[in-house]
Enzyme design. Structure first.
Site, PDB file in Angstrom:
ATOM      1  N   HIS A 228      -2.080  18.618 -12.633  1.00 18.11           N
ATOM      2  CA  HIS A 228      -2.882  17.899 -12.256  1.00 18.11           C
ATOM      3  C   HIS A 228      -4.233  18.589 -12.317  1.00 18.11           C
ATOM      4  CE1 HIS A 228      -6.035  15.574 -10.672  1.00 18.11           C
ATOM      5  NE2 HIS A 228      -6.564  16.541  -9.706  1.00 18.11           N
ATOM      6  N   TYR A 254     -12.211  12.339 -10.664  1.00 15.28           N
ATOM      7  CA  TYR A 254     -12.588  11.984  -9.751  1.00 15.28           C
ATOM      8  C   TYR A 254     -13.617  13.562  -9.774  1.00 15.28           C
ATOM      9  CZ  TYR A 254      -9.435  16.173  -7.737  1.00 15.28           C
ATOM     10  OH  TYR A 254      -8.369  16.691  -7.696  1.00 15.28           O
ATOM     11  N   ASP A 547      15.301  -3.016  13.968  1.00 21.73           N
ATOM     12  CA  ASP A 547      16.209  -4.230  14.860  1.00 21.73           C
ATOM     13  C   ASP A 547      17.983  -4.929  14.083  1.00 21.73           C
ATOM     14  OD1 ASP A 547      15.246  -5.563  12.089  1.00 21.73           O
ATOM     15  OD2 ASP A 547      14.572  -7.633  12.726  1.00 21.73           O
TER      16      ASP A 547
END
Length: 817
Positions: A228, A254, A547
């Site tokens: 990156h 960013y 469940d």
């Protein structure tokens, strides 16, 4: 696996932020024999922690990741080194330069409210005030979260390691792991170039070297290291070192501030991270250890050509960069998994061998806490089923699959991802025996767990014409078709075939099978063969692990419908010697035949009695459908008459063709998951992992009827006795939107008297009831039928009302006819 405090010998491999956090968490819980082994020097050993930019944005579409990040902020905010905090809460600002991203920020603001994160949507002017270098004319608005900020990963690692060492832990650097010792399927030690360390429990927190450590243990680690890009500019005027961290997701970028290199000149630089470049996979075996690397091992040479478009996009947003330049840059290695989530938990392949991998700094302390809780208490305080290592099937661990999905995860880090958006790569992988028939019917496939799952069929398009349906906005119209309404209607009025093959099936056999299942589950299973029972798996604290649907096919043979591989692990781990638990999913298949004409379709094809008297609700029998032997269970997840028909995979196509041909005079259709989800919400049927988890008790989830305390002891019984139904802190209840044209999709915040009070779990349009349905967790005072609430959908407050359940056929007349 759990052990007495101080009794287990634990070896943690890796002294990055995750390893140090875990050592701190374990020793804080009283464990003392903890050793952390690191191949590099302390405390910048060369992995991702050593170069991570430290941005922490807590809000995520996944509630679990938000929870992990929130704990990281909480913990690091309380850590200091030399008087400096390990977390700088300077705030986070996400900006939008497109209408699509601006809408996404409205959705994100709703997620933040759902998960309890303080945040506000702000104007372009306010964005420019928070970040003066922004070109205000390019910005539509932003989302500001004042509690987000920068984690100082290396100081946090040092402080936590020192705390762990003060309690007795050993933190050893320059120890390269060369092997994992094991005996009788259990880990026994870790071999290094400086000696062997006996161990009862080993945790791999090796970051992108995780697959290397896993291979030593014979454990597959579905993780792909990818590079990156991160660049640092020369000094930029107008910065003060206190600006929020900034996200520009429209361009996969960013930004954060850094002090200038030369203290004498002062000023600040801008760090720029980019996900806009091509995926750059890294072979973890080719990344050298610290001493063998020319620079930091995880810091690879910067590829300028890959960064050039991102530099142009950065200068477009921040014009001051036109007078600056890239002063430094590197390609930093990070870990990606096929679904972008961490890898946490104990391995099925080697007991006692744990993973705490693919964890970024953002989630580091939270993930470490979860693993420490799991190891010491046998459960985590929050639901982390989406992070469990066991979630991946064998095929999903293949190198080709991991690479394809890992690269896609990298490309989508900052993309706007719809909740139903399917993966594009490595498909199709798992298909039902009648996949070709589904294609012929024009199935629109989405994907889950590697399975191709039809959501609607173009063959039913003609039936959708003329239906009176509300117009959908662009977001809710994605991965949806009005054909789903036609399929739901056909299921209610005629008969439909549903592909239930992806649901996992186990066979439990042996002399002690009944006693074992009675001890593991909540409902009464001591019934005659032929009985089917809905029941729950609880943990020791009374939380819902899963469940189940349990069919007793013979005195010592049960077929169980479960939710995933974790259920197989749980039951296998607890099974006594006289009980065998076997996964039969891949060798079998299942068709749900549901609708008022289901008996008209099935009965002529079999000599068995499928009448209501001869084959009651929640019963099972073995029969033939045409030439195909089936196990038939009279169950209905859509609230209509019908059966689940199971057979072996080799006979699946024959079963489908037999039912399809016989059903033509009755108007049979193939139904997809979109209609299925609508129908099940109309009946109030819960989906584990979506509507409920280990964080909830059966009483809170509205499933107290599946708990029989009088049957004898079972896992979680004592905990439930201490938390009776009347003491429930929250309740899962159905809401209907007051406006029949309004739509929501799930995860929206629920407001009571203008204050966020809960969040939506599942949502769908109820075609039979004529309005959208949302199940939500609410405090008891707000959970009574008739209570007026509001849901927030893309910034708009949508009126809704709490309802009694089920919304459709409350007398159960349609199922029991």
């Amino acid at each position: 696996m759990t052990a007495r405090a101080g009794a287990a010998r634990v070896v943690i491999i890796g002294a990055g932020i995750v390893g140090c956090s875990l050592a701190d968490e374990l020793t804080e819980r009283g464990w003392r024999d903890v050793t952390v082994l690191e191949q590099g020097p302390l405390h910048a050993p060369g992995g991702s922690t050593s170069h991570a930019p430290g941005l922490v944005f807590r809000t995520n579409g996944c509630r679990t990741l938000t929870g992990l990040a929130s704990y990281t902020v909480e913990k690091f905010s309380g850590l200091t080194e030399d008087g400096e905090p390990c977390f700088d809460a300077r705030g986070g600002l996400e900006i939008a330069t497109s209408e699509a991203q601006w809408a996404e920020l409205h959705r994100k603001a709703g997620l933040a409210a759902s998960w309890g994160i303080e945040g506000e949507l702000v104007s372009a002017r306010r964005c420019a005030e928070l970040w003066p270098l922004l070109d205000e004319s390019k910005v539509l608005g932003g989302f500001f979260t004042p509690g987000d900020g920068l984690a100082r990963a290396l100081p946090a690692s040092r402080v936590q390691a020192e705390r762990a060492a003060s309690r007795g832990a050993r933190i050893l650097d320059r120890h390269t792991v060369t092997g994992i010792e094991r005996a009788d399927g259990h880990v026994t030690g870790v071999v290094t170039d400086r000696g062997t360390f006996p161990a009862d429990l080993v945790v791999s927190a090796a970051g992108f070297w995780g697959p290397v450590i896993g291979a030593m243990a014979g454990v597959s680690v579905p993780l792909l290291p990818l590079a990156h890009q991160y660049a640092t500019t020369s000094a930029v005027p107008g910065l003060d070192g206190r600006r929020p961290i900034l996200r520009f997701q429209d361009r996969d970028l960013y930004f954060r501030e850094h002090p200038a290199d030369d203290p004498a000149t002062g000023g600040f630089r801008i760090g720029i991270g980019s996900y806009a470049h091509r995926p750059l996979p890294v072979d973890p075996y080719a990344v050298p250890a610290f001493d063998d690397a020319p620079v930091m091992p995880s810091s690879l040479p910067f590829t300028h050509d890959d960064f050039a478009p991102s530099w142009e996009d950065s200068a477009w947003l921040l014009p001051a960069l036109e007078d600056s330049s890239v002063e430094d840059g590197f390609n930093g290695v990070f870990s990606f998994t096929p679904d972008g989530m961490p890898l946490l938990g104990e391995s099925r392949e080697l007991r006692g061998f744990w993973l705490a991998e693919a964890v970024w700094v953002t989630h580091s302390a939270g993930a470490a806490k979860a693993v420490a809780e799991w190891m010491t208490d046998g459960r985590t305080g929050m639901d982390i089923h989406g992070c469990e290592l066991s979630r991946f099937e064998g095929a999903q661990r293949s190198p080709a699959y991991v690479r394809a999905r890992g690269e896609q995860q990298f490309a989508e880090v900052y993309d706007v991802i719809h909740p139903l958006q399917p993966a594009e790569r490595a498909r199709p992988l798992r298909v039902s025996p009648w996949y070709a028939r589904q294609q012929e019917l024009g199935a629109h496939f989405l994907e889950a767990g590697g399975w191709e799952r039809p959501h609607w069929f173009e063959a039913n398009a003609a039936s959708a014409k003329g239906l009176d349906l509300p117009e959908r906005d662009a977001w809710s119209a994605r991965h949806w078709s009005p054909i789903a309404a036609a399929e739901a209607r056909a299921t209610r009025e005629r008969v439909a075939l549903y592909d239930m093959t992806p649901l996992r099936r186990l066979e439990v056999t042996g002399p002690g099978a009944l006693e074992f299942l009675q001890r593991m589950t909540t409902n009464q299973l001591a019934k005659k063969p032929g009985a089917v029972t809905y029941t729950l798996l609880l943990d020791a604290a009374g939380g819902i692990r899963s469940d189940l649907t349990v069919a007793r096919l013979a005195a010592d043979r049960f077929q169980i419908g479960v939710n995933g591989p974790a259920d197989l692990d749980w039951l296998t781990d607890h099974a006594p010697d006289d009980v065998q638990v076997r996964d039969i999913t891949s060798g079998t298949c299942c068709i749900g035949v549901w609708g008022p004409l289901a008996r008209d379709l099935v009965q002529p094809l079999t000599g068995a009695d499928f009448s209501h008297r001869g084959f009651g609700y929640f019963r099972a029998k073995e029969a033939y459908i045409g030439e195909v032997p089936v196990t038939a269970m009279r169950l209905s997840y859509v609230g209509e008459l019908g059966w689940e028909l199971y057979t072996s995979a080799d006979l699946g196509l024959r079963l489908w063709d037999t039912l399809w041909a016989a059903g033509q005079p009755l108007g049979v259709i193939a139904g997809g998951r979109s209609a299925f989800n609508s129908l099940r919400l109309e009946k109030g049927y819960r989906a584990w992992g979506q509507d409920m988890s280990t964080e909830h008790t059966p009483y809170e989830a509205g499933l107290g009827w599946a708990v029989k305390p009088d049957k004898g002891d079972f896992v979680g019984r004592a905990a439930l006795a201490a938390h009776p139904p009347e003491g429930a802190r929250r309740r899962l209840v159905p809401l209907t939107l007051d406006d029949p044209a309004a739509i929501v999709l799930g995860h929206e915040p629920v407001y009571v008297d203008g204050v966020p009070a809960g969040h939506v779990t599942s949502a769908a349009y109820g075609y039979s009831v004529g309005r959208a349905i949302a199940y939500a967790w609410l405090p008891p005072a707000a959970a009574e039928p008739g209570t007026a609430v509001h849901l927030e959908y893309f910034g708009e407050k949508v009126p809704a009302t709490v309802r009694a359940e089920p919304l459709f056929d409350p007398a159960m007349e349609r199922i029991r006819r």
